[in-house]
Design a protein around this motif. Structure first.
Motif, short mmCIF file in Angstrom:
data_model
loop_
_atom_site.label_atom_id
_atom_site.label_comp_id
_atom_site.label_asym_id
_atom_site.label_seq_id
_atom_site.Cartn_x
_atom_site.Cartn_y
_atom_site.Cartn_z
N UNK A 23 0.81 -1.31 0.28
CA UNK A 23 -0.01 0.01 -0.35
C UNK A 23 0.85 1.26 0.36
N UNK A 24 1.96 1.45 -0.09
CA UNK A 24 2.61 2.60 0.55
C UNK A 24 3.30 2.84 -0.69
N UNK A 25 3.24 1.77 -1.90
CA UNK A 25 3.73 2.12 -3.34
C UNK A 25 2.78 3.09 -3.71
N UNK A 26 1.71 2.43 -3.78
CA UNK A 26 0.90 3.53 -4.71
C UNK A 26 1.08 5.46 -4.34
N UNK A 27 0.91 5.62 -3.04
CA UNK A 27 1.09 7.33 -2.97
C UNK A 27 2.49 7.62 -3.04
N UNK A 28 3.43 7.33 -2.96
CA UNK A 28 4.54 8.30 -3.71
C UNK A 28 4.00 8.56 -4.76
N UNK A 29 3.43 7.14 -5.92
CA UNK A 29 3.48 7.46 -7.27
C UNK A 29 2.53 8.52 -7.66
N UNK A 30 1.57 8.75 -6.60
CA UNK A 30 -0.01 9.70 -7.03
C UNK A 30 0.54 10.77 -6.39
N UNK A 31 1.34 10.77 -4.80
CA UNK A 31 2.53 12.00 -4.97
C UNK A 31 2.49 13.11 -6.19
N UNK A 32 3.50 12.11 -6.23
CA UNK A 32 4.64 12.51 -7.34
C UNK A 32 4.08 13.06 -8.70
N UNK A 33 2.75 12.49 -9.19
CA UNK A 33 2.10 13.00 -10.52
C UNK A 33 1.16 14.04 -9.47
N UNK A 34 0.60 14.04 -8.44
CA UNK A 34 -0.07 15.37 -8.48
C UNK A 34 0.95 16.92 -8.15
N UNK A 35 2.17 16.66 -7.63
CA UNK A 35 2.74 17.57 -7.49
C UNK A 35 2.52 18.03 -9.10
N UNK A 68 0.35 5.72 5.19
CA UNK A 68 0.83 5.04 6.44
C UNK A 68 0.19 3.82 7.05
N UNK A 69 -1.69 4.05 6.71
CA UNK A 69 -2.06 3.18 6.85
C UNK A 69 -1.31 1.84 6.90
N UNK A 70 -1.12 1.20 5.49
CA UNK A 70 -0.15 0.40 5.45
C UNK A 70 0.84 0.15 6.74
N UNK A 71 1.60 1.38 6.53
CA UNK A 71 2.69 1.05 7.55
C UNK A 71 2.10 0.68 8.29
N UNK A 72 1.91 1.39 9.23
CA UNK A 72 0.86 0.97 10.99
C UNK A 72 1.12 -0.73 10.83
N UNK A 73 -0.34 -1.04 9.65
CA UNK A 73 -0.45 -2.39 9.99
C UNK A 73 0.17 -3.47 10.11
N UNK A 74 1.31 -2.88 8.70
CA UNK A 74 2.53 -3.38 8.53
C UNK A 74 3.85 -3.76 10.05
N UNK A 75 3.99 -2.66 10.31
CA UNK A 75 4.86 -2.74 12.09
C UNK A 75 3.85 -3.33 12.81
N UNK A 76 2.29 -3.62 12.76
CA UNK A 76 1.64 -3.75 13.55
C UNK A 76 1.91 -5.68 13.79
N UNK A 77 1.50 -5.53 12.48
CA UNK A 77 1.76 -6.76 12.55
C UNK A 77 3.69 -7.65 12.47
#
Lengths: 102, 158
Positions: A23-35, A68-77
């Motif tokens: 889930x962390x991959x998508x926001x990086x690409x999307x943010x880059x495109x939006x900016x 962040x959701x994905x990362x938090x879930x990953x860290x908790x797991x």
């Protein structure tokens, strides 16, 4: 037998964490495109820079939450779930033995 | 290294997020207090999470500001006009926009790496409660959502 079950629990947590981090991959690409697009908009209309920057900041904040959701879930797991699940498994096993299921 | 001038938009948005995160953190502390589970580790976890959430937002806003500043004096040609309902053809991004895209992606990766470090510190050090520290990371999104709702209400009232 218990070692095998614990191994399966740990493997499940590790695989789940890996999947959650996708889930962390998508926001990086999307943010880059939006900016990039917002920068082009500023290039076309420099007078709208303030409002475009504000909207861009808010948009990036919203987009980032998914990661962040994905990362938090990953860290908790990885750090929290294995102990919880192993303890639950051991307690379940104890309960089953006490009640004559095993 | 030259000094960085912070744009009013960045200052304003960071201020709003900081206020929202602060209020929601106080609410979280109140929930812990009601449940009878409030202690100094929860407080430290909340403070660590708050500092990180606001810092993360501020760094993101600074990256956006930097990307916008790079467009100073750059002229981008207008998109070609099309018939009604027709999509304009995809244009190649300008070099500055491509640079901004890369910078934003790099910044995102760096901030995520920092979040992992913060989470590991919060989990491993016994003086921090990891759960509040991680919950606080979701507060900027809630603040933006509440702000959006309030703006809608204002628009409806007008």
């Amino acid at each position: 037998m218990i070692e095998l079950a614990i191994g399966i629990i740990l493997a499940g947590c590790a695989i789940g964490a890996g999947l959650a981090l996708i889930a962390g991959i998508g926001p990086g690409i999307g943010e880059g495109n939006a900016v990039a697009k917002a920068c082009e908009a500023i290039g076309r209309q420099p007078e709208s820079r303030g409002s475009v920057t504000s909207t861009m900041i808010m948009g990036c904040a919203i987009a980032e939450t998914t990661g962040l959701y994905g990362l938090v879930i990953g860290i908790l797991l990885i750090f929290v779930a294995p102990n919880l699940l192993i303890n639950a498994f051991k307690n379940g096993l104890l309960w089953a033995k006490e009640n004559g299921f095993i | 290294m030259g000094s960085v001038t912070i744009q009013p938009a960045v200052r304003q948005e960071t201020g709003k997020i900081a206020a929202g995160v602060g209020v929601l953190s106080v609410l979280t502390a109140a929930v812990y207090l009601i449940l009878g589970r409030f202690n100094y580790t929860v407080l430290l976890g909340l403070l660590l999470g708050m500092a990180f959430a606001i810092g993360n937002f501020f760094l993101m806003a600074l990256t956006v500001q930097h990307a916008a500043e790079k467009m100073n004096g750059v002229e981008v040609p207008a998109e070609p006009e099309t018939e009604d309902g027709e999509e304009p053809p995809q244009q190649e991004l300008s070099p500055q926009a491509k640079q901004a895209k890369k910078r934003m992606q790099l910044s995102y990766m760096g901030r995520m790496a920092m979040l992992v470090v913060m989470a590991v510190v919060a989990i491993k050090l016994p003086c921090f409660d990891a759960v509040p520290a991680l919950i606080v990371q979701l507060f900027p999104r809630i603040t933006v959502f509440i702000e959006g709702l309030m703006m809608k209400k204002e628009q409806n009232a007008q």
